[in-house]
Design an enzyme around this catalytic site. Structure first.
Site, PDB file in Angstrom:
ATOM      1  N   ASP A   1       6.052  -0.455 -19.926  1.00  0.00           N
ATOM      2  CA  ASP A   1       6.336  -1.901 -19.845  1.00  0.00           C
ATOM      3  C   ASP A   1       5.375  -2.716 -20.703  1.00  0.00           C
ATOM      4  O   ASP A   1       5.799  -3.625 -21.421  1.00  0.00           O
ATOM      5  CB  ASP A   1       6.395  -2.416 -18.386  1.00  0.00           C
ATOM      6  CG  ASP A   1       5.151  -2.152 -17.570  1.00  0.00           C
ATOM      7  OD1 ASP A   1       4.234  -1.464 -18.074  1.00  0.00           O
ATOM      8  OD2 ASP A   1       5.089  -2.629 -16.416  1.00  0.00           O
TER       9      ASP A   1
ATOM     10  N   ASP B   1       7.192  -4.260 -12.225  1.00  0.00           N
ATOM     11  CA  ASP B   1       7.239  -4.328 -10.762  1.00  0.00           C
ATOM     12  C   ASP B   1       7.943  -5.595 -10.276  1.00  0.00           C
ATOM     13  O   ASP B   1       8.809  -5.552  -9.393  1.00  0.00           O
ATOM     14  CB  ASP B   1       5.823  -4.298 -10.177  1.00  0.00           C
ATOM     15  CG  ASP B   1       5.056  -3.057 -10.596  1.00  0.00           C
ATOM     16  OD1 ASP B   1       5.664  -2.161 -11.202  1.00  0.00           O
ATOM     17  OD2 ASP B   1       3.846  -3.000 -10.317  1.00  0.00           O
TER      18      ASP B   1
ATOM     19  N   GLY C   1      -0.694   0.395  -1.807  1.00  0.00           N
ATOM     20  CA  GLY C   1      -1.506   1.202  -2.708  1.00  0.00           C
ATOM     21  C   GLY C   1      -0.935   2.580  -2.970  1.00  0.00           C
ATOM     22  O   GLY C   1      -1.650   3.491  -3.388  1.00  0.00           O
ATOM     23  N   ALA C   2       0.360   2.755  -2.760  1.00  0.00           N
ATOM     24  CA  ALA C   2       0.993   4.071  -2.943  1.00  0.00           C
ATOM     25  C   ALA C   2       1.772   4.145  -4.257  1.00  0.00           C
ATOM     26  O   ALA C   2       2.463   5.113  -4.512  1.00  0.00           O
ATOM     27  CB  ALA C   2       1.924   4.374  -1.767  1.00  0.00           C
TER      28      ALA C   2
ATOM     29  N   SER D   1       4.527  -0.519  -5.364  1.00  0.00           N
ATOM     30  CA  SER D   1       4.469  -1.936  -5.681  1.00  0.00           C
ATOM     31  C   SER D   1       4.544  -2.857  -4.465  1.00  0.00           C
ATOM     32  O   SER D   1       5.330  -3.800  -4.414  1.00  0.00           O
ATOM     33  CB  SER D   1       5.541  -2.315  -6.702  1.00  0.00           C
ATOM     34  OG  SER D   1       5.078  -3.423  -7.412  1.00  0.00           O
TER      35      SER D   1
HETATM   36  P1  ADP Z   1       0.753  -1.056  -4.964  1.00  0.00           P
HETATM   37  O1  ADP Z   1       1.342  -2.282  -5.544  1.00  0.00           O
HETATM   38  O2  ADP Z   1       1.118   0.168  -5.715  1.00  0.00           O
HETATM   39  O3  ADP Z   1       1.042  -0.894  -3.503  1.00  0.00           O
HETATM   40  P2  ADP Z   1      -1.649  -2.389  -5.731  1.00  0.00           P
HETATM   41  O4  ADP Z   1      -3.079  -1.947  -5.795  1.00  0.00           O
HETATM   42  O5  ADP Z   1      -1.009  -2.918  -6.947  1.00  0.00           O
HETATM   43  O6  ADP Z   1      -0.832  -1.172  -5.113  1.00  0.00           O
HETATM   44  O7  ADP Z   1      -1.483  -3.545  -4.649  1.00  0.00           O
HETATM   45  C1  ADP Z   1      -1.988  -3.360  -3.349  1.00  0.00           C
HETATM   46  C2  ADP Z   1      -2.660  -4.657  -2.916  1.00  0.00           C
HETATM   47  O8  ADP Z   1      -1.662  -5.684  -2.726  1.00  0.00           O
HETATM   48  C3  ADP Z   1      -3.359  -4.531  -1.578  1.00  0.00           C
HETATM   49  O9  ADP Z   1      -4.662  -3.993  -1.722  1.00  0.00           O
HETATM   50  C4  ADP Z   1      -3.361  -5.984  -1.130  1.00  0.00           C
HETATM   51  O10 ADP Z   1      -4.383  -6.695  -1.794  1.00  0.00           O
HETATM   52  C5  ADP Z   1      -2.013  -6.489  -1.622  1.00  0.00           C
HETATM   53  N1  ADP Z   1      -0.987  -6.290  -0.560  1.00  0.00           N
HETATM   54  C6  ADP Z   1       0.010  -5.396  -0.571  1.00  0.00           C
HETATM   55  N2  ADP Z   1       0.758  -5.454   0.553  1.00  0.00           N
HETATM   56  C7  ADP Z   1       0.198  -6.421   1.311  1.00  0.00           C
HETATM   57  C8  ADP Z   1       0.503  -6.971   2.598  1.00  0.00           C
HETATM   58  N3  ADP Z   1       1.516  -6.530   3.350  1.00  0.00           N
HETATM   59  N4  ADP Z   1      -0.310  -7.959   3.056  1.00  0.00           N
HETATM   60  C9  ADP Z   1      -1.320  -8.423   2.305  1.00  0.00           C
HETATM   61  N5  ADP Z   1      -1.661  -7.946   1.094  1.00  0.00           N
HETATM   62  C10 ADP Z   1      -0.913  -6.962   0.598  1.00  0.00           C
HETATM   63 MG    MG Z   2       0.977  -3.024  -7.484  1.00  0.00          MG
END
Ligand code: ADP
Ligand code: MG
Length: 410
Positions: free
Chosen positions: A58, A199, A144-145, A148
């Protein structure tokens, strides 16, 4: 019922541990009532995404083919007249974070609230008058998996603000694209994660029964029918639970190498390097690492187009072969895989999957396998057994189908 716990933030701040038996939309509503009192103006949601193919393309102006997931983040929202944002999430410890919108900027607020506050900031920066709000979040997207969860948060909030302030951005593709760009800026500029646009586009533009072919050079999109059940197929996601952190230096380092290579080649992005010119192009690059990074990007962009054609032709053997080639390129040339992801792919293929690959930024997170529906449980069992045999903690496998993008639920 959830369990109330007091936090160190003060006597008025109550956090509620999520009751996972409740639907996330109900959890968001209840959290809103508990944290802020009264009722929200509505509830909006946006999905996580999984990328079928086209990884690290992307930000190189390339192609990608994600689907929106059934797992969604729900945002219960009510505007406030005083220009203050208060936000609480049952996925994060502690009570509401409160910040005047005038104080939102790069690094402020820090932590997870940046993903919410950033959307307000980016909308205002784009010229939209956005008021303060109370926001309660609840999500079924694993955090964090690599699925997104961050874009799901941003896009659920973006959808709410568009509706609550009559911006009308959800009404058509163009508006949704603009909102996706706003959400990407929230992530890049305020949360400080230098991610590409895939994403947010997937979360805004995904449709049930389809994958979304993204051309990140011009932002154009095309819905590609991907009706798994009609073809007797299933898409297995395996969350390895190996730690993944996009904000660390690895992702930025890959981007930087690609940018430097494009500059050295005198092109605006690596998209401009066509596959027929690859050998010639590689010979012009200064070192082996850069050559391998560029080879991944150029071959991966080519694989996306061929994969979309294979899906259209229901040629699952070719589609699967391209998935494995994508994985090997990410493992060997781009060097963003890890042993857990490699084991999922190897095991799924040995257990009869059509194809398998790591998905998302890498360094942990999830792998996917395209399997016959009838063999989904045996592939799943083989992966669980392989992890147990390696002495690693159990991964989390689940089946997904393409779902709709962001919208209003209530
Ligand atoms: P991914 O997008 O792959 O899950 P990222 O590191 O890009 O991983 O994003 C994860 C971050 O997004 C978390 O550490 C948090 O800061 C934020 N986040 C994700 N889901 C939530 C949620 N349900 N509530 C609050 N913050 C969230
Ligand atoms: Mg992300």
């Amino acid at each position: 019922m959830g369990v109330s716990v007091s936090t160190s933030l003060g006597p008025f701040v109550i956090a509620t541990l999520p009751d996972m038996a409740m639907a996330p939309i109900d959890r968001a509503l209840r959290l809103f009532q508990q944290a802020f009192g009264g009722e929200p103006a509505g509830v909006w949601s946006a999905p996580g995404r999984v990328n079928l193919i086209g990884e690290h393309t992307d930000y190189n102006g390339g192609l990608a083919l994600p689907i929106a997931l059934p797992q969604r983040t729900y945002a219960a929202v009510r505007v406030r007249p005083d220009g203050v944002l208060r936000v609480v999430s049952d996925g994060m410890p502690g009570g509401p974070v409160s910040v005047p919108l005038t104080e939102v900027g790069p690094g402020s607020p820090g932590g997870w609230a940046a993903y919410v506050a950033g959307v307000f900031w980016a909308l205002r920066d784009a010229g939209y008058a956005v008021p303060g709000a109370d926001v309660a979040l609840s999500s079924s997207v694993p955090v964090g998996a690599g699925l997104s969860s961050s874009a799901a948060v941003e896009c659920s909030v973006g959808a709410a603000l568009s509706d609550l302030t009559d911006l009308g951005l959800l009404a058509d593709l163009d508006g949704r694209r603009r909102l996706a760009t706003v959400c990407q800026r929230a992530e890049n500029d305020i949360a400080g994660a230098p991610t590409g646009g895939m994403d947010q586009l997937a979360s805004m533009l995904g449709t049930a029964g389809h994958a979304l072919l993204l051309d990140c050079r011009d932002g154009s999109t095309q819905a590609v029918p991907f009706d798994l059940a009609a073809h007797g197929l299933a898409l297995l996601v395996v969350d390895t639970r190996a730690p993944h952190a996009l904000v660390d230096g690895q992702y930025a380092a890959r981007r930087h190498t690609c940018q430097e290579a494009a500059t050295a080649l005198g092109v605006s992005s690596l998209r401009e390097v066509g596959l027929p010119y690859l050998a010639h192009t590689l010979a012009r690059l200064p070192d082996d690492v850069t050559r391998r990074r560029v080879r991944h990007v150029v071959t991966e962009i080519d694989r996306v187009g061929r994969f979309a054609d294979a899906v259209e032709a229901a040629d699952w053997r070719l589609a699967g072969t391209l998935m494995v080639a994508s994985h090997e390129s990410l493992r060997d040339d781009y060097e963003v895989s890890c042993q857990e992801l490699d084991l999922v792919v190897k095991t799924a293929m040995a257990a009869g999957a059509w194809g398998a690959r790591m998905t998302g930024g890498g360094f942990g997170g999830c792998a996917i396998a395209l399997v016959d529906a009838a063999s989904a449980s045996s592939v799943e069992a083989a992966v669980l057994a392989a992890f147990a045999g390696a002495g690693w903690s159990s991964p989390v496998p689940f089946l997904v189908t393409p779902a709709d993008g962001a919208g209003r639920d209530q």
